[in-house]
Design an enzyme around this catalytic site. Structure first.
Site, PDB file in Angstrom:
ATOM      1  N   GLU A  24     -36.278 -69.993 -10.946  1.00  0.00           N
ATOM      2  CA  GLU A  24     -36.439 -69.829 -12.384  1.00  0.00           C
ATOM      3  C   GLU A  24     -37.307 -68.622 -12.689  1.00  0.00           C
ATOM      4  O   GLU A  24     -38.124 -68.193 -11.864  1.00  0.00           O
ATOM      5  CB  GLU A  24     -37.087 -71.062 -13.036  1.00  0.00           C
ATOM      6  CG  GLU A  24     -36.172 -72.268 -13.200  1.00  0.00           C
ATOM      7  CD  GLU A  24     -36.357 -73.277 -12.088  1.00  0.00           C
ATOM      8  OE1 GLU A  24     -35.645 -74.297 -12.104  1.00  0.00           O
ATOM      9  OE2 GLU A  24     -37.191 -73.044 -11.195  1.00  0.00           O
ATOM     10  N   SER A  25     -37.114 -68.107 -13.896  1.00  0.00           N
ATOM     11  CA  SER A  25     -37.974 -67.079 -14.480  1.00  0.00           C
ATOM     12  C   SER A  25     -38.296 -67.513 -15.902  1.00  0.00           C
ATOM     13  O   SER A  25     -37.460 -68.137 -16.564  1.00  0.00           O
ATOM     14  CB  SER A  25     -37.267 -65.717 -14.509  1.00  0.00           C
ATOM     15  OG  SER A  25     -36.934 -65.272 -13.204  1.00  0.00           O
TER      16      SER A  25
END
Length: 336
Positions: free
Chosen positions: A78-79
């Site tokens: 994830e970012s």
């Protein structure tokens, strides 16, 4: 256009005020925009372990398409992209992207983002510098309370409430369980271990799969195509397989190939549903409702997640908290 990336060690670089503003000269040709970021390893206290995370502390001016492109370019599980909160009483708004899509929220991004913003001075320590700062952030499903722990004015740990627990009925269909066993490449007699398979959500919906032994869990070698097909039948984001380990701990592995994450080193948004599941099945390792999850071992990125389950008087689960720490790794910028 391809993104160009520069980075530096946080031990030698200062963090500038991030900017993500789109610029176009009078002629209309687009000029690349610099987007500053920080990375950290989450659910660990040492570098090069846990789950990596990219945080854009100021995503103002970035559209969803640019956020998705950055998440795909970095290719972490994830970012996150931080924006001003809609409610001025809240600390900030967090958008979370996996490589292939935006999701409402996730565990390690929420813990890591809160710590990064604390290190940047955007979450203030309590009076005296040691203790807990309670904040509320905004994620895809609404407000989310967090407790940020400080030691000598430095943020060290985050305790995260999760969303309202929801769960499906136990899955006992032999044909489905056979497909699940084939997809995970775990022997059919090891799937279940005396407990049912069940979909549970505290914000993200995961298929919780008990496995009869740690050895069987370690031997899992999923076929992404088959696992994604099984997940789609129940509408889950991913699969969280677990086994009971010595010392009252839990070993877990998380798979979300449909979201572009073949295996995840630490999945806070699945550890919460696991806690709800264990409470439902009256199988919590500790009567107090607190336990530790070890994940990422098979990937060479060991992670530790702390889970605390809140229960009603009749023992049914009412809510869950997940806690963890993080280590700052890099600061840098992308041109997009």
């Amino acid at each position: 256009m391809p993104a160009r990336t520069s980075w530096s060690s946080p031990r030698s670089a200062s963090v500038s005020t991030p900017s993500a503003r789109t610029r176009r000269p009078p002629g209309g040709r687009r000029i690349p925009v610099r987007v500053d970021f920080v990375t950290c390893d989450v659910f660990t206290s040492r570098p090069f372990a846990g789950n990596p995370l990219l945080v854009v502390p100021d995503a103002s001016g970035l559209g969803a398409a640019s956020m998705q492109a950055i998440a795909r370019e970095i290719n972490y599980s994830e970012s996150t992209f931080v924006l001003p909160a809609d409610d001025p009483a809240h600390a900030y708004r967090q958008r979370t992207f996996v490589p292939l899509a935006e999701i409402p929220y996730a565990g390690h991004p929420t813990v890591g983002t809160a710590l990064v913003l604390s290190w940047l001075g955007r979450v203030a320590p309590p009076s005296g510098g040691t203790g807990t700062a309670a904040i509320t952030i905004e994620v895809g499903f609404g407000p989310l309370p967090l407790d940020v722990r400080f030691e000598a004015a430095r943020a060290t740990r985050v305790r995260m409430a999760q969303g309202k627990p929801e769960w499906g009925e136990p899955v006992r269909d032999p044909a489905f369980l056979a497909r699940l066993s084939e997809g995970l490449r775990i022997p059919r007699d090891a799937v279940g271990g005396g407990l049912p398979v069940r979909a549970v959500s505290t914000g993200n919906r995961f298929l919780i799969v008990p496995v009869g032994s740690v050895a069987a869990l370690e031997g899992a070698d999923p076929d992404p195509r088959l696992v994604v097909a099984v997940e789609r039948e129940l509408g889950t984001l991913g699969t969280y397989a677990f086994a009971f380990a010595p010392g009252g701990r839990i070993r877990a592995r998380g798979f979300a190939s449909g979201a572009g994450v073949p295996e995840d080193p630490a999945t806070g948004s699945a550890a919460g549903p696991l806690g709800i599941y264990l409470a439902l099945e009256r199988a919590l390792p500790d009567p107090a409702g607190r336990f530790l999850v070890d994940q990422g071992i098979e990937m060479g990125r060991p992670s530790e997640l702390e889970v605390e389950v809140d229960r009603r008087e009749d023992g049914t689960p009412a809510g869950v908290h997940v806690s963890g720490s993080a280590v700052r790794m890099m600061t840098g910028s992308l041109e997009v």
